[in-house]
Scaffold this active site. Structure first.
Site, short mmCIF file in Angstrom:
data_model
loop_
_atom_site.label_atom_id
_atom_site.label_comp_id
_atom_site.label_asym_id
_atom_site.label_seq_id
_atom_site.Cartn_x
_atom_site.Cartn_y
_atom_site.Cartn_z
N ILE A 1 0.83 -1.21 0.00
CA ILE A 1 0.00 0.00 0.00
C ILE A 1 0.86 1.26 0.00
O ILE A 1 0.40 2.33 -0.38
CB ILE A 1 -0.94 -0.03 1.24
CG1 ILE A 1 -2.19 0.81 1.01
CG2 ILE A 1 -0.22 0.37 2.51
CD1 ILE A 1 -3.28 0.56 2.05
N ASN B 1 11.69 -8.06 7.12
CA ASN B 1 11.93 -7.26 8.32
C ASN B 1 11.51 -8.10 9.51
O ASN B 1 10.47 -8.76 9.48
CB ASN B 1 11.11 -5.96 8.26
CG ASN B 1 11.60 -5.02 7.18
OD1 ASN B 1 12.79 -5.02 6.85
ND2 ASN B 1 10.72 -4.23 6.61
N VAL C 1 3.99 -5.12 10.52
CA VAL C 1 2.87 -6.08 10.48
C VAL C 1 3.40 -7.45 10.89
O VAL C 1 4.31 -7.99 10.24
CB VAL C 1 2.24 -6.13 9.07
CG1 VAL C 1 1.10 -7.14 9.05
CG2 VAL C 1 1.74 -4.75 8.65
N HIS D 1 6.11 -11.68 6.08
CA HIS D 1 5.93 -11.27 4.69
C HIS D 1 7.30 -10.98 4.09
O HIS D 1 8.19 -10.45 4.76
CB HIS D 1 5.02 -10.04 4.58
CG HIS D 1 5.38 -8.92 5.50
ND1 HIS D 1 5.07 -8.93 6.84
CD2 HIS D 1 6.04 -7.77 5.27
CE1 HIS D 1 5.53 -7.82 7.39
NE2 HIS D 1 6.13 -7.09 6.46
P1 DGP Z 1 6.97 -4.26 7.49
O1 DGP Z 1 7.55 -2.96 7.97
O2 DGP Z 1 8.07 -5.19 6.96
O3 DGP Z 1 6.09 -4.93 8.52
O4 DGP Z 1 6.08 -3.93 6.22
C1 DGP Z 1 4.70 -3.88 6.23
C2 DGP Z 1 4.27 -3.39 4.88
O5 DGP Z 1 2.90 -3.64 4.75
C3 DGP Z 1 4.47 -1.89 4.65
O6 DGP Z 1 5.38 -1.71 3.58
C4 DGP Z 1 3.10 -1.37 4.30
C5 DGP Z 1 2.32 -2.61 4.00
N1 DGP Z 1 0.93 -2.58 4.43
C6 DGP Z 1 0.47 -2.30 5.67
N2 DGP Z 1 -0.87 -2.39 5.69
C7 DGP Z 1 -1.25 -2.75 4.44
C8 DGP Z 1 -2.51 -2.99 3.84
O7 DGP Z 1 -3.58 -2.91 4.45
N3 DGP Z 1 -2.52 -3.32 2.52
C9 DGP Z 1 -1.37 -3.42 1.80
N4 DGP Z 1 -1.48 -3.76 0.52
N5 DGP Z 1 -0.16 -3.21 2.33
C10 DGP Z 1 -0.11 -2.87 3.64
#
Ligand code: DGP
Length: 114
Positions: free
Chosen positions: A31, A87, A96, A100
């Site tokens: 996102i 991460n 999150v 991932h």
């Molecule tokens: P991290 O910092 O490694 O936990 O990355 C989490 C990523 O997840 C960050 O780059 C933004 C993405 N993200 C968070 N919420 C959402 C969402 O609701 N939808 C999508 N597509 N990405 C998200």
């Protein structure tokens, strides 16, 4: 996990731009993209972080990496190269807590990361 946003995305209960689906993994566009191509690849199984993974998750983790490779080919960034990032935890800037794999490409990335 009912309160995990990535579990919801994987289950189709939350809106996202999904570009890859298999029995074990889902790929969707970040996102908040940090590169022209920024895909997140998640396992369908909820594992909070790499630090929680063990030998039982070997196949799951290998599957994420090979899925990222196939998505890079699908996205047309395989030839020029790309970066794969997990991460982990606070100092790793994990936001999150559902494992991932970030697939980043489409521009010249710099090193070291911030
Ligand atoms: P991290 O910092 O490694 O936990 O990355 C989490 C990523 O997840 C960050 O780059 C933004 C993405 N993200 C968070 N919420 C959402 C969402 O609701 N939808 C999508 N597509 N990405 C998200």
């Amino acid at each position: 996990m009912s309160d995990c946003i990535f579990c919801k995305i994987g289950a189709g209960d939350m809106e996202s731009d999904i570009i890859w689906e298999s029995d074990s993994a889902v790929g969707f566009r970040d996102i908040n993209p940090q590169a022209p191509t920024h895909i997140l690849i998640i396992p369908r199984e909820h594992v909070p972080m790499i630090a929680d993974a063990n030998e039982e998750h070997q196949e799951l983790l290998g599957d994420l990496i090979l899925t990222a490779k196939k998505i890079a080919e699908q996205e047309g960034i395989a030839e020029n190269g790309y970066r794969l990032v997990f991460n982990n935890g606070d100092h790793g800037r994990q936001d999150v807590y559902h494992i991932h794999l970030h697939l980043l490409g489409g521009r010249q990335l710099t090193w070291p990361p911030g």
